[in-house]
Design a protein around this motif. Sequence first.
Motif, PDB file in Angstrom:
ATOM      1  N   UNK A  72     -59.702  23.645  37.737  1.00 45.06           N
ATOM      2  CA  UNK A  72     -60.760  23.034  38.537  1.00 45.06           C
ATOM      3  C   UNK A  72     -61.473  22.002  37.679  1.00 45.06           C
ATOM      4  N   UNK A  73     -61.392  20.739  38.080  1.00 46.29           N
ATOM      5  CA  UNK A  73     -62.053  19.667  37.328  1.00 46.29           C
ATOM      6  C   UNK A  73     -63.440  19.463  37.929  1.00 46.29           C
ATOM      7  N   UNK A  74     -64.419  20.115  37.322  1.00 50.65           N
ATOM      8  CA  UNK A  74     -65.795  20.056  37.812  1.00 50.65           C
ATOM      9  C   UNK A  74     -66.712  19.980  36.596  1.00 50.65           C
ATOM     10  N   UNK A  75     -67.239  18.796  36.322  1.00 50.37           N
ATOM     11  CA  UNK A  75     -68.094  18.630  35.149  1.00 50.37           C
ATOM     12  C   UNK A  75     -69.432  19.339  35.306  1.00 50.37           C
ATOM     13  N   UNK A  76     -69.769  19.765  36.539  1.00 46.34           N
ATOM     14  CA  UNK A  76     -71.014  20.496  36.740  1.00 46.34           C
ATOM     15  C   UNK A  76     -70.903  21.935  36.252  1.00 46.34           C
ATOM     16  N   UNK A  77     -69.664  22.407  36.080  1.00 43.36           N
ATOM     17  CA  UNK A  77     -69.459  23.750  35.529  1.00 43.36           C
ATOM     18  C   UNK A  77     -68.141  23.758  34.759  1.00 43.36           C
ATOM     19  N   UNK A  78     -68.241  23.555  33.482  1.00 45.43           N
ATOM     20  CA  UNK A  78     -67.060  23.456  32.635  1.00 45.43           C
ATOM     21  C   UNK A  78     -66.457  24.844  32.404  1.00 45.43           C
ATOM     22  N   UNK A  79     -65.167  24.957  32.658  1.00 48.44           N
ATOM     23  CA  UNK A  79     -64.446  26.202  32.402  1.00 48.44           C
ATOM     24  C   UNK A  79     -63.703  26.091  31.081  1.00 48.44           C
ATOM     25  N   UNK A  80     -63.215  27.229  30.583  1.00 53.02           N
ATOM     26  CA  UNK A  80     -62.458  27.215  29.335  1.00 53.02           C
ATOM     27  C   UNK A  80     -61.204  26.349  29.441  1.00 53.02           C
ATOM     28  N   UNK A  81     -60.419  26.426  30.540  1.00 49.68           N
ATOM     29  CA  UNK A  81     -59.251  25.533  30.659  1.00 49.68           C
ATOM     30  C   UNK A  81     -59.633  24.052  30.691  1.00 49.68           C
ATOM     31  N   UNK A  82     -60.748  23.720  31.346  1.00 50.65           N
ATOM     32  CA  UNK A  82     -61.171  22.320  31.387  1.00 50.65           C
ATOM     33  C   UNK A  82     -61.598  21.849  30.000  1.00 50.65           C
ATOM     34  N   UNK A  83     -62.289  22.707  29.260  1.00 46.15           N
ATOM     35  CA  UNK A  83     -62.655  22.368  27.876  1.00 46.15           C
ATOM     36  C   UNK A  83     -61.408  22.193  27.021  1.00 46.15           C
ATOM     37  N   UNK A  84     -60.426  23.057  27.226  1.00 45.31           N
ATOM     38  CA  UNK A  84     -59.160  22.945  26.499  1.00 45.31           C
ATOM     39  C   UNK A  84     -58.491  21.609  26.790  1.00 45.31           C
ATOM     40  N   UNK A  85     -58.424  21.227  28.074  1.00 45.25           N
ATOM     41  CA  UNK A  85     -57.791  19.965  28.443  1.00 45.25           C
ATOM     42  C   UNK A  85     -58.549  18.784  27.842  1.00 45.25           C
ATOM     43  N   UNK A  86     -59.876  18.859  27.864  1.00 40.07           N
ATOM     44  CA  UNK A  86     -60.692  17.779  27.300  1.00 40.07           C
ATOM     45  C   UNK A  86     -60.444  17.626  25.808  1.00 40.07           C
ATOM     46  N   UNK A  87     -60.452  18.741  25.092  1.00 39.13           N
ATOM     47  CA  UNK A  87     -60.245  18.689  23.640  1.00 39.13           C
ATOM     48  C   UNK A  87     -58.842  18.219  23.280  1.00 39.13           C
ATOM     49  N   UNK A  88     -57.842  18.664  24.047  1.00 36.11           N
ATOM     50  CA  UNK A  88     -56.478  18.222  23.773  1.00 36.11           C
ATOM     51  C   UNK A  88     -56.323  16.725  24.046  1.00 36.11           C
ATOM     52  N   UNK A  89     -56.992  16.234  25.089  1.00 38.00           N
ATOM     53  CA  UNK A  89     -56.956  14.806  25.363  1.00 38.00           C
ATOM     54  C   UNK A  89     -57.556  14.002  24.218  1.00 38.00           C
ATOM     55  N   UNK A  90     -58.667  14.498  23.672  1.00 39.64           N
ATOM     56  CA  UNK A  90     -59.283  13.813  22.537  1.00 39.64           C
ATOM     57  C   UNK A  90     -58.413  13.923  21.289  1.00 39.64           C
ATOM     58  N   UNK A  91     -57.734  15.050  21.123  1.00 37.76           N
ATOM     59  CA  UNK A  91     -56.830  15.195  19.978  1.00 37.76           C
ATOM     60  C   UNK A  91     -55.695  14.183  20.038  1.00 37.76           C
ATOM     61  N   UNK A  92     -55.271  13.843  21.254  1.00 35.49           N
ATOM     62  CA  UNK A  92     -54.199  12.863  21.414  1.00 35.49           C
ATOM     63  C   UNK A  92     -54.631  11.451  21.020  1.00 35.49           C
TER      64      UNK A  92
END
Length: 303
Positions: free
Chosen positions: A60-80
């Motif tokens: 679920x891509x919802x910046x109003x409530x960040x989930x662990x999978x969304x945080x994971x995706x965000x961090x991996x995107x920045x790692x790239x």
Amino acid sequence: MAARPPYDREKYLRLSRPRRGAWWRLVLGVALGAVGFLAVTLFALLVVAVVMRLFGGHLVVDTARISAPLLLATNLGLALCIPLAAVLSWGIYRLAPRWLASVTPGLRTRWLRTCVAVASVVWGVLLLLTLLGITAAGEASLDGEALGFIAVVLLTTPLQAAGEEYLFRGFLLQSLGATGLRAPVCWVVSGAIFATAHGQFDPPLFADRWLIGVVFAWLATSTGGLEASIALHAVKNVSVLVPAALIGELTTAVDPSNVSWAPLVLDAVMLGVAALWIRGRYRRRIQPPARDQAPAPRAAPPP
């Protein structure tokens, strides 16, 4: 013994300097960097979404409530952003990716460990006091959601921090340095772009991101590499996100609103202490001494 040549304090900043076309290369690099940043972010979201789907879940891509999978995706995107910066550096300046890390070239792992140790001491005090405070108030919760957040933070935040440093204090800073602009101007401009890229424009928050960008750019230039900024960035983020995960306020920590000027003052003090400490360690242990000559022979004793 001959004296060593003077230490070039701007060598890292000027590594990308081409014979011609520095300004159009800078503009091209910023444009491609923005497009590439969006591409790697979307790619990471897609990968995490597909993996979750295979295991019966959904992202679920919802910046109003960040989930662990969304945080994971965000961090991996920045790692790239690490390979993104490498591709941009090679494609635009024909500079081998290892020169993004340091003037050695390559990442200086022993120096990185030293920087992590310094950052851990400075922010460790704040983390300990914060954990004691939320424990005493009974606000900490070690449920499954909190543990998932903490696992993602500890495993991927160093990669996220490194990705941002390679892109902003590596490729972008060196691209600005290639134009011949004075070093302080490069630090201020790269810091402003870094703050803008966060998309958070509340004056105290924007100023805080700008300050961080300037300090990290100064450290990259004065220590000849990204180790110091990677260490400070990673440790600082972990010290903020772990307590936030424990009290269920990770969304607020990642995307705060109505921020006062107090966090900026705190960051200014802590960044000042850590940066000056690291710079002092670098001058004593890494930088060649200003006078590295054999002692002059003593005069012969009088008869």
